[in-house]
Design an enzyme around this catalytic site. Structure first.
Site, PDB file in Angstrom:
ATOM      1  N   ARG A  57       0.836  -1.152   0.098  1.00 47.76           N
ATOM      2  CA  ARG A  57      -0.061  -0.033   0.046  1.00 47.76           C
ATOM      3  C   ARG A  57       0.723   1.306  -0.082  1.00 47.76           C
ATOM      4  O   ARG A  57       0.340   2.234  -0.602  1.00 47.76           O
ATOM      5  CB  ARG A  57      -1.137   0.080   1.230  1.00 47.76           C
ATOM      6  CG  ARG A  57      -1.929   1.360   1.246  1.00 47.76           C
ATOM      7  CD  ARG A  57      -3.065   1.355   2.070  1.00 47.76           C
ATOM      8  NE  ARG A  57      -2.739   0.507   3.245  1.00 47.76           N
ATOM      9  CZ  ARG A  57      -1.847   1.130   4.370  1.00 47.76           C
ATOM     10  NH1 ARG A  57      -1.255   1.956   4.166  1.00 47.76           N
ATOM     11  NH2 ARG A  57      -1.869   0.187   5.305  1.00 47.76           N
ATOM     12  N   TYR A 115     -15.532  15.631 -16.066  1.00 46.36           N
ATOM     13  CA  TYR A 115     -16.250  14.187 -15.999  1.00 46.36           C
ATOM     14  C   TYR A 115     -17.126  14.311 -14.768  1.00 46.36           C
ATOM     15  O   TYR A 115     -17.063  14.906 -13.751  1.00 46.36           O
ATOM     16  CB  TYR A 115     -14.744  13.439 -15.494  1.00 46.36           C
ATOM     17  CG  TYR A 115     -15.198  12.126 -15.284  1.00 46.36           C
ATOM     18  CD1 TYR A 115     -15.466  11.208 -16.524  1.00 46.36           C
ATOM     19  CD2 TYR A 115     -15.080  11.442 -14.383  1.00 46.36           C
ATOM     20  CE1 TYR A 115     -16.056  10.011 -16.289  1.00 46.36           C
ATOM     21  CE2 TYR A 115     -15.496   9.844 -14.122  1.00 46.36           C
ATOM     22  CZ  TYR A 115     -15.795   9.401 -15.134  1.00 46.36           C
ATOM     23  OH  TYR A 115     -16.081   7.832 -15.137  1.00 46.36           O
ATOM     24  N   ASP A 187      -6.907  17.817 -15.435  1.00 48.42           N
ATOM     25  CA  ASP A 187      -7.177  16.393 -15.578  1.00 48.42           C
ATOM     26  C   ASP A 187      -6.965  16.276 -17.186  1.00 48.42           C
ATOM     27  O   ASP A 187      -7.727  16.831 -17.970  1.00 48.42           O
ATOM     28  CB  ASP A 187      -8.822  16.152 -15.232  1.00 48.42           C
ATOM     29  CG  ASP A 187      -8.951  14.756 -15.511  1.00 48.42           C
ATOM     30  OD1 ASP A 187      -8.510  14.109 -16.375  1.00 48.42           O
ATOM     31  OD2 ASP A 187      -9.978  14.331 -14.939  1.00 48.42           O
ATOM     32  N   LYS A 211      -8.110   5.079 -19.056  1.00 48.61           N
ATOM     33  CA  LYS A 211      -8.664   5.355 -20.577  1.00 48.61           C
ATOM     34  C   LYS A 211      -7.759   5.226 -21.594  1.00 48.61           C
ATOM     35  O   LYS A 211      -7.122   3.972 -21.885  1.00 48.61           O
ATOM     36  CB  LYS A 211      -9.050   6.844 -20.426  1.00 48.61           C
ATOM     37  CG  LYS A 211      -9.982   6.999 -19.470  1.00 48.61           C
ATOM     38  CD  LYS A 211     -11.500   6.258 -19.690  1.00 48.61           C
ATOM     39  CE  LYS A 211     -12.247   6.373 -18.461  1.00 48.61           C
ATOM     40  NZ  LYS A 211     -12.430   8.065 -17.971  1.00 48.61           N
TER      41      LYS A 211
HETATM   42  C1  LIG Z   1     -12.793   8.480 -16.642  1.00 43.34           C
HETATM   43  C2  LIG Z   1     -12.472   9.694 -16.344  1.00 43.34           C
HETATM   44  C3  LIG Z   1     -12.150   9.814 -14.906  1.00 43.34           C
HETATM   45  C4  LIG Z   1     -12.260   8.778 -13.966  1.00 43.34           C
HETATM   46  O1  LIG Z   1     -11.187   7.875 -14.233  1.00 43.34           O
HETATM   47  P1  LIG Z   1     -11.720   6.370 -13.577  1.00 43.34           P
HETATM   48  O2  LIG Z   1     -10.361   5.748 -13.916  1.00 43.34           O
HETATM   49  O3  LIG Z   1     -12.879   5.888 -14.306  1.00 43.34           O
HETATM   50  O4  LIG Z   1     -11.934   6.678 -12.047  1.00 43.34           O
HETATM   51  C5  LIG Z   1     -11.712  11.396 -14.744  1.00 43.34           C
HETATM   52  N1  LIG Z   1     -11.367  12.142 -15.444  1.00 43.34           N
HETATM   53  C6  LIG Z   1     -11.967  11.935 -16.890  1.00 43.34           C
HETATM   54  C7  LIG Z   1     -11.848  13.032 -17.895  1.00 43.34           C
HETATM   55  C8  LIG Z   1     -12.427  10.716 -17.208  1.00 43.34           C
HETATM   56  O5  LIG Z   1     -12.515  10.562 -18.716  1.00 43.34           O
END
Ligand SMILES: *Cc1c(COP(=O)(O)O)cnc(C)c1O
Length: 408
Positions: A57, A115, A187, A211
């Site tokens: 962890r 998001y 992000d 993603k």
């Molecule tokens: C999918 C996504 C997230 C969250 O990611 P997870 O891995 O599903 O928790 C955050 N920001 C954006 C822009 C995303 O497309």
């Protein structure tokens, strides 16, 4: 290679086979704990004088290996420099960024198009912890400025918004954040470091590695990095304390995906540009949103920020589907006429996926709220994958024709 012939005993592992040659592929290290040589050696490890792992962890080799690859893409990390840490999801990365930056009594400004879960974090969860938040239009730095308060500690934005593919006024917002001493958190999931080097302008960068970076829809992961050591330390501690460290196997899988990220991105982007133009020519399509097209509302800004890296995300709206009642039937017809394309609320997979914001990411909004953002029942978002472009365009032709027939 030698192998000692120790009789097996319950709870005693026989020694790991020695090898002078080293594996080419990264080994998967699922071990939760690491045995230290002595109390002195453990002391040295905790004090940073000796390299070594203790408890998964707190960090493990598969996470460090993967984080190093993303660090390099964002231009953060490297010898003697700070890098990012892996988290168990993209949302864990967003949460860790917030936990590292703010505390009760502080204020956070977020883009009003983020998001969905990030919006929820700002609208509901941070306020519950005593952190005030305001959402504002990130395509307009003046709107972000108007939302700032003396207590504002962080601004959270995405470069390209979902699903309307609008481009943030990043130059204005970055200047504002610098001037006011507020941390800028980007992000960079949608744009990826290949589309935009967030590490060059943001104080904190987060990715949903789930993603495009991992790219195969089989690992849920995030990455977060801060430019200054103090914030980076607080974020790393938050990840360890709040328990956001990912499993080694997910990191191992994602590392495999990372080796082809650049190739996948370039291919998907080239196909996306072709698909965007093809959609714009199809009868039955009302509008197409793609940053590389001359009719994009933020075209000039997109040109300066993305410099030709327009990405793999395309949005479009069916003609005549904005009228109340008409849109859903057309949307259903389109999805049913494209059975080969997963209708799934994700992005960045090796295969093209289709999402319908009105019933997924933006279903929590009222019809009026969606209309204000330009999200009718006829709006689809496409995450373009690696298919043969002509075949993919032909599938969309069939889908759009079916939608048209449903509207007439
Ligand atoms: C999918 C996504 C997230 C969250 O990611 P997870 O891995 O599903 O928790 C955050 N920001 C954006 C822009 C995303 O497309």
């Amino acid at each position: 290679m030698t192998r000692r012939n120790t009789p097996p005993s319950p709870g005693r592992r026989i020694p790991w086979p020695e090898s002078r040659s080293r594996p080419v592929a990264t080994p998967l290290m699922p071990s939760v704990v690491y045995a230290a040589e002595s109390p002195d050696a453990l002391d040295a490890q905790y004090e940073g004088r000796l390299a070594g792992w203790t408890y998964a962890r707190e960090g493990h080799p598969n996470a460090a290996q993967l984080a190093g690859m993303i660090d390099a893409l964002e231009g953060l990390g490297g010898p003697g420099r700070l890098g990012g840490v892996m988290t168990g999801s993209g949302m864990a990365a967003v949460s860790a960024a917030m936990l590292g930056l703010v505390q009760a009594g502080d204020h956070v400004v977020g883009a009003d198009q983020l998001y969905g879960r990030s919006l929820r974090l700002l609208a509901e969860d941070l306020p519950r912890l005593g952190i005030a938040t305001t959402l504002a239009d990130a395509t307009d730095a003046d709107a972000i400025e108007a939302a700032l308060r003396p207590q504002t500690r962080a601004i959270l934005i995405e470069v390209v918004s979902n699903p309307t593919i609008r481009v943030a006024d990043l130059e204005g917002i970055a200047a504002l954040a610098r001037e006011r001493g507020v941390a800028l958190v980007i992000d960079n999931t949608f744009t990826t470091p290949r589309g935009f080097r967030a590490g060059a302008v943001a104080d904190v960068v987060v990715h949903s590695v789930t993603k495009l970076l991992a790219g195969h829809s089989d690992a849920t992961l995030g990455w977060v990095a801060a430019r200054d050591a103090e914030t980076a330390g607080r974020i790393a501690t938050a990840v360890q304390t709040w328990g956001m460290t990912p499993a080694p196997f997910d990191c191992w899988l994602a590392e495999r995906g990372m080796h082809t990220f650049a190739l996948r991105y370039d291919r998907a982007e080239a196909t996306a540009a072709r698909l965007a133009d093809a959609l714009a020519r199809m009868e039955g399509v009302g509008r197409v949103l793609y940053p590389g097209r001359a009719d994009h509302p933020d075209r000039a800004r997109a040109g300066r920020l993305l410099q030709g890296r327009w990405g793999n995300m395309v949005a479009f709206e069916l003609a005549g589907a904005a009228a109340p009642g008409a849109g859903r039937a057309a949307a259903n017809a389109l999805v049913r006429a494209m059975p080969g394309l997963p209708f799934a609320p994700t992005l960045g997979d090796v295969g093209t996926t289709l999402s319908h914001p009105a019933t997924s990411s933006h279903r929590g909004l009222s019809a009026e709220g969606r209309a204000a953002l330009g999200i009718s029942e006829g709006v689809f978002r496409v995450s373009v994958g690696l298919e043969e472009p002509d075949a993919l365009i032909a599938e969309f032709e069939a889908g759009v024709a079916a939608a048209r027939a449903a509207l007439s």
